[in-house]
Enzyme design. Structure first.
Site, PDB file in Angstrom:
ATOM      1  N   SER A 172       4.411  -6.007   2.909  1.00  0.00           N
ATOM      2  CA  SER A 172       3.093  -5.900   3.517  1.00  0.00           C
ATOM      3  C   SER A 172       2.034  -6.548   2.624  1.00  0.00           C
ATOM      4  O   SER A 172       2.073  -7.747   2.372  1.00  0.00           O
ATOM      5  CB  SER A 172       2.779  -4.428   3.804  1.00  0.00           C
ATOM      6  N   LEU A 173       1.093  -5.755   2.102  1.00  0.00           N
ATOM      7  CA  LEU A 173       0.093  -6.278   1.165  1.00  0.00           C
ATOM      8  C   LEU A 173       0.751  -7.072   0.041  1.00  0.00           C
ATOM      9  O   LEU A 173       0.206  -8.063  -0.452  1.00  0.00           O
ATOM     10  CB  LEU A 173      -0.704  -5.113   0.566  1.00  0.00           C
ATOM     11  N   GLN A 193       0.833  -1.195   0.000  1.00  0.00           N
ATOM     12  CA  GLN A 193       0.000   0.000   0.000  1.00  0.00           C
ATOM     13  C   GLN A 193       0.870   1.249   0.000  1.00  0.00           C
ATOM     14  O   GLN A 193       1.914   1.301   0.642  1.00  0.00           O
ATOM     15  CB  GLN A 193      -0.905  -0.013   1.235  1.00  0.00           C
ATOM     16  N   HIS A 220       0.151  -3.142  10.895  1.00  0.00           N
ATOM     17  CA  HIS A 220       1.235  -3.900  11.534  1.00  0.00           C
ATOM     18  C   HIS A 220       1.492  -3.490  12.986  1.00  0.00           C
ATOM     19  O   HIS A 220       2.627  -3.278  13.403  1.00  0.00           O
ATOM     20  CB  HIS A 220       2.512  -3.792  10.702  1.00  0.00           C
ATOM     21  N   GLN A 243       1.034 -11.181  10.511  1.00  0.00           N
ATOM     22  CA  GLN A 243       1.563 -10.033   9.762  1.00  0.00           C
ATOM     23  C   GLN A 243       0.775  -8.763  10.070  1.00  0.00           C
ATOM     24  O   GLN A 243       1.325  -7.664  10.069  1.00  0.00           O
ATOM     25  CB  GLN A 243       1.530 -10.341   8.255  1.00  0.00           C
ATOM     26  N   ARG A 292      -9.524  -8.159   3.935  1.00  0.00           N
ATOM     27  CA  ARG A 292      -8.447  -7.718   4.828  1.00  0.00           C
ATOM     28  C   ARG A 292      -8.517  -6.207   5.037  1.00  0.00           C
ATOM     29  O   ARG A 292      -8.402  -5.704   6.163  1.00  0.00           O
ATOM     30  CB  ARG A 292      -7.095  -8.122   4.234  1.00  0.00           C
TER      31      ARG A 292
END
Length: 310
Positions: free
Chosen positions: A91-92, A11, A201, A250, A116
């Site tokens: 991340s994503l 992102q 996170h 995560q 999510r």
């Protein structure tokens, strides 16, 4: 043949118009966008190519980025046959990596990251959540300050370890804002509270963990074709059982991006970033001497294939 790794951005890499060159020049892209629109009931041509407010909303941002990254990777695989040593994402981007690893179908992955995004938004709704970019401080100093501030009741955590001297924090926006001067006094060159209402996170997303697990169970496949490097551990995994645990955790653990690149740079000759922009390519220049190529449109695709053939 060169040893390569596929990497995928997260992102923050989104822009209006991303993926349009692929859409206009590739049947693969047209078909993938059409199927994505049918599956999610989201008009992806409008979301990706026309001015709109949704692209900045987490539940839309995540599938949009994953779709463009998956298109870039699919077109590359169609043109150039090579199996990467491993895949990883920021991340994503770890979900885009899972698509590439054969661990999940891209349509299931789109549904998954849409959920999510909704769960992350719900977890932070009304909490005053936010994130902060820090430049110029050692990790240990940032971690120590965060720990001290949590003991005094503030909610701040290290969220993204991007490269040496660049860390992103997550927590309550008011708490982050109150610490700008503290970090600058400690030597930070910049401490900028970002325009975000989700704190990725960190523990503020704890409620999203259990919400996400059933969908991971439903959509992930048992076996992976390629190892995926975990954001949580900076180590490889390749089973559904591991993936469910690591992808759940995560949400509330920091992204160890620089650790992942450093740990496996000696296994490859080149990294290839798939998706919009060159965010990871920029980070990699500061982390490793291993070159990073990128596939973000048809021109960069051609240049990457040319470089691999040299």
């Amino acid at each position: 043949m060169k040893k390569i790794a596929f990497i995928f951005p997260g992102q923050g890499s989104q822009t209006i118009g991303m993926g349009k060159d692929f859409f206009e020049n590739s049947k693969i892209a047209k078909e993938m966008i059409s199927k994505a629109t049918q599956r999610l009931g989201i008009d992806f041509e409008e979301l990706l190519f026309e001015e709109n407010d949704n692209l900045g909303k987490t539940e839309f941002t995540q599938p949009a980025i994953l779709l463009v990254s998956s298109i870039a990777n699919a077109i590359f695989k169609d043109k150039y046959k090579i199996k990467p040593q491993f895949v990883l994402g920021h991340s994503l981007g770890e979900f885009s990596a899972l698509v590439s690893a054969g661990a999940i179908d891209y349509l299931d992955a789109l549904e998954l990251v849409h959920k999510r995004g909704l769960f992350m938004t719900e977890a932070c709704a009304g909490a005053g959540a936010g994130m902060m970019a820090l430049v110029g401080l050692e990790d240990s100093i940032v971690e120590k300050i965060c720990e001290e501030q949590r003991k005094s009741g503030k909610k701040v955590w290290a969220a993204n370890y991007n490269m040496d001297g660049q860390l992103v924090l997550a927590g309550l926006k008011a708490d982050l804002e109150s610490l700008v001067d503290t970090f600058k006094e400690a030597g930070a060159k910049r401490a900028i509270v970002l325009d975000m209402s989700v704190a990725s996170h960190c523990e503020l997303l704890r409620s999203a963990v259990e919400n996400l697990k059933p969908y991971l169970e439903e959509y992930l496949k048992e076996e992976f074709v390629i190892d995926v490097i975990s954001n949580v551990t900076a180590k490889p995994y390749n089973t559904k059982e591991e993936a469910i645990e690591l992808l759940s955790e995560q949400l509330v653990n920091p992204v160890k991006y620089k650790h992942s690149i450093s740990a496996f740079e000696d296994k490859v000759d080149v990294f290839i970033e798939f998706g919009n922009g060159i965010v990871l390519k920029g980070l990699n220049r500061k982390i490793t001497k291993v070159p990073t190529l990128n596939v973000s449109d048809m021109d960069s695709l051609a240049k990457t294939i040319e470089a691999l053939n040299e």
